[in-house]
Design an enzyme around this catalytic site. Structure first.
Site, short mmCIF file in Angstrom:
data_model
loop_
_atom_site.label_atom_id
_atom_site.label_comp_id
_atom_site.label_asym_id
_atom_site.label_seq_id
_atom_site.Cartn_x
_atom_site.Cartn_y
_atom_site.Cartn_z
N ALA A 126 24.44 63.69 54.21
CA ALA A 126 24.83 62.45 53.54
C ALA A 126 26.15 62.62 52.79
O ALA A 126 26.54 61.76 52.02
CB ALA A 126 23.74 62.01 52.57
N GLY A 127 26.81 63.74 53.02
CA GLY A 127 28.08 63.97 52.33
C GLY A 127 27.90 64.51 50.92
O GLY A 127 28.82 64.50 50.12
N SER A 171 26.78 67.60 50.40
CA SER A 171 26.86 69.06 50.55
C SER A 171 25.54 69.77 50.29
O SER A 171 25.45 70.68 49.48
CB SER A 171 27.96 69.65 49.67
OG SER A 171 28.42 70.81 50.32
N ASP A 179 33.15 72.58 47.83
CA ASP A 179 31.72 72.32 47.70
C ASP A 179 31.02 73.42 46.91
O ASP A 179 30.20 73.16 46.02
CB ASP A 179 31.07 72.19 49.07
CG ASP A 179 31.66 71.06 49.89
OD1 ASP A 179 32.48 70.29 49.34
OD2 ASP A 179 31.32 70.94 51.08
N SER A 219 24.55 71.72 52.34
CA SER A 219 24.83 73.07 52.85
C SER A 219 25.30 73.97 51.71
O SER A 219 24.84 75.11 51.59
CB SER A 219 25.84 73.03 53.98
OG SER A 219 27.05 72.41 53.59
P1 ADP Z 1 25.97 68.25 54.15
O1 ADP Z 1 26.37 69.57 53.61
O2 ADP Z 1 27.01 67.21 53.94
O3 ADP Z 1 24.64 67.79 53.68
P2 ADP Z 1 26.11 69.73 56.57
O4 ADP Z 1 26.05 69.36 58.00
O5 ADP Z 1 27.28 70.48 56.08
O6 ADP Z 1 25.86 68.39 55.73
O7 ADP Z 1 24.85 70.62 56.21
C1 ADP Z 1 23.55 70.19 56.56
C2 ADP Z 1 22.82 71.36 57.15
O8 ADP Z 1 22.58 72.35 56.13
C3 ADP Z 1 21.44 70.98 57.66
O9 ADP Z 1 21.52 70.47 58.98
C4 ADP Z 1 20.76 72.34 57.62
O10 ADP Z 1 21.15 73.12 58.73
C5 ADP Z 1 21.34 72.97 56.36
N1 ADP Z 1 20.46 72.65 55.22
C6 ADP Z 1 20.68 71.73 54.26
N2 ADP Z 1 19.63 71.68 53.38
C7 ADP Z 1 18.74 72.58 53.83
C8 ADP Z 1 17.44 73.01 53.38
N3 ADP Z 1 16.86 72.50 52.29
N4 ADP Z 1 16.82 73.97 54.09
C9 ADP Z 1 17.40 74.51 55.17
N5 ADP Z 1 18.60 74.16 55.65
C10 ADP Z 1 19.28 73.22 55.00
MG MG Z 2 28.14 70.61 54.24
#
Ligand code: ADP
Ligand code: MG
Length: 392
Positions: free
Chosen positions: A133-134, A136, A182, A138
């Site tokens: 959702a933007g 972060s 981030d 990750s």
């Molecule tokens: P954003 O960082 O904007 O939310 P990204 O595509 O950079 O989007 O990161 C999302 C990815 O990070 C997810 O698809 C997953 O692989 C990993 N991730 C995020 N939250 C979790 C979580 N709670 N447990 C495991 N992996 C996660």
């Molecule tokens: Mg990310």
């Protein structure tokens, strides 16, 4: 123990048995202003938000890493001796990439950071940061895991080193060419403060937002759209910036200011010029925003947010019809300012609103989306919160 920590601890016990050695958490972030500036050595001004990823972790007496997440099925296992950045895939690449990058930093670090303290670890992740959702999610994973490993392995790395570890994991292991913003936000955030990042010197400063005192707050409008060309779009914007810097004879666009715009216009093709103009003016808007917060307060930063959106829409061309509608609706409904936030090509917009107007603005945006036939957005408030921390 609060409910979130209780859940994290119980999730660990259910997956691995017994109790964790500790719990660590790190927040997602939203960027108030300063988009695509980080990899240009420029300025960004994100906040850590009140949504967090928690990791419950326990050291092992062997070399095995086991990681599990309540958001994904299964347990992923790998030995520290076979941790290869080229073979990690899927969600586990984030926590295991951090383990790889942390063990690498420990091995290469100053004396006293004995690589011998590096043991296997069981890691269980729980989170309320929405993924993709933007916000972060990750970085929240990376920073929570980096902080946990730093403690369990007694490495004594500081937060800026941990931010670089998260970035390295994301760049090298996940393969996303992102900057340091981030992770810096997630590690350095503070309640009702933004983090001014100088992505060239890597100096950071926490700046009081004064939102609470001014009776204003932030609404995130997650459009729940993401475009398949987001990754290629990000990479191509990055290339344009590098290209523009090279043709203007500077190491990075950070070296340029508004006075250089006429020269840039004369020397560059139209598209590259517009990319460069976004970066140059966006850096200035970050500084103007921070200055306005200090001298005039939160009510004065609206124009910078609004101009930032126009620059991303027209010069950097990373907005979408959904993001444009979210921003325009927020502005019409009386927001102090609004802009898309994050890398673009979908994701979320941000509106700064008076607390009394929040319901009206959110309701109006939802109606505008319904009228346009768009997917209903997910609209929620965020507040600037404390960065990554050990919880227990
Ligand atoms: P954003 O960082 O904007 O939310 P990204 O595509 O950079 O989007 O990161 C999302 C990815 O990070 C997810 O698809 C997953 O692989 C990993 N991730 C995020 N939250 C979790 C979580 N709670 N447990 C495991 N992996 C996660
Ligand atoms: Mg990310």
């Amino acid at each position: 123990m609060n409910e979130v920590l209780q859940l994290g601890s119980e999730y660990f016990s259910g997956q691995f048995g017994g109790a964790p050695d500790g719990l660590w958490s790190a927040p997602g972030r939203v960027n108030l202003i300063g988009e695509h500036t980080d990899y240009n050595g420029g300025f960004a001004f994100p906040i850590a938000i009140d949504k967090r990823t928690t990791v419950a972790a326990r050291a092992r007496d062997d070399r095995l890493l086991r990681v599990t997440s309540s958001s994904f099925p299964g347990v992923v296992e790998v030995s520290l001796d076979h941790l290869d950045p080229d073979t990690l895939t899927g969600w586990a690449a984030y926590p295991l990439g951090v383990a790889w990058a942390t063990s690498r930093a420990a091995a290469g670090g100053a004396s006293g950071r004995a690589a011998s303290r590096i043991s296997g670890v069981d890691l269980a992740l729980t989170s309320d940061v929405p993924a993709g959702a933007g916000l972060s999610s990750s970085a929240a994973v990376e920073c929570a895991v980096a902080l946990a490993l730093n403690d369990l392995w007694e490495l004594g790395l500081d937060r800026q080193e941990l931010a670089r570890i998260g970035q390295l994991a994301e760049n090298r292991v996940v393969g996303a060419p992102t900057g340091i913003m981030d992770q810096s936000a997630s590690l350095l955030g503070a309640t009702d403060h933004g983090i001014l990042l100088d992505c060239q010197s890597l100096l950071t400063e926490t700046v009081a937002l004064g939102f609470a005192g001014a009776g204003v707050g932030l609404l995130v409008i997650d459009t729940r759209t993401s475009h398949s060309h987001a990754d290629s779009g990000y990479a191509s914007r990055r290339r344009s910036c590098e290209d523009g810097a090279r043709r203007l004879g500077v190491g990075s666009l950070r070296a340029l200011g508004p006075v250089d715009l006429p020269r840039a216009a004369a020397q560059l093709d139209g598209q590259t010029f517009r990319r460069v103009r976004h970066i140059i003016t966006e850096n200035q808007r970050v500084l103007d925003t921070v200055a306005a917060l200090r001298t005039s307060g939160a009510g004065a930063i609206g124009p910078f947010l609004n101009e930032s959106h126009l620059s991303m829409r027209d010069d950097f061309e990373i907005s979408t019809p959904e993001l444009d509608l979210a921003v325009a609706s927020a502005q019409e409904l009386g927001a102090i300012g609004a802009r898309m936030t994050g890398g673009g090509f979908g994701g979320a917009a941000l509106a700064l609103v008076r607390n009394d107007d929040a319901g009206t603005v959110a309701g109006g945006i939802a109606r505008a989306f319904a009228r346009a036939g768009y997917t209903a957005p997910h609209i929620f408030p965020v507040t600037a919160s404390e960065g990554a921390r050990r919880e227990l």
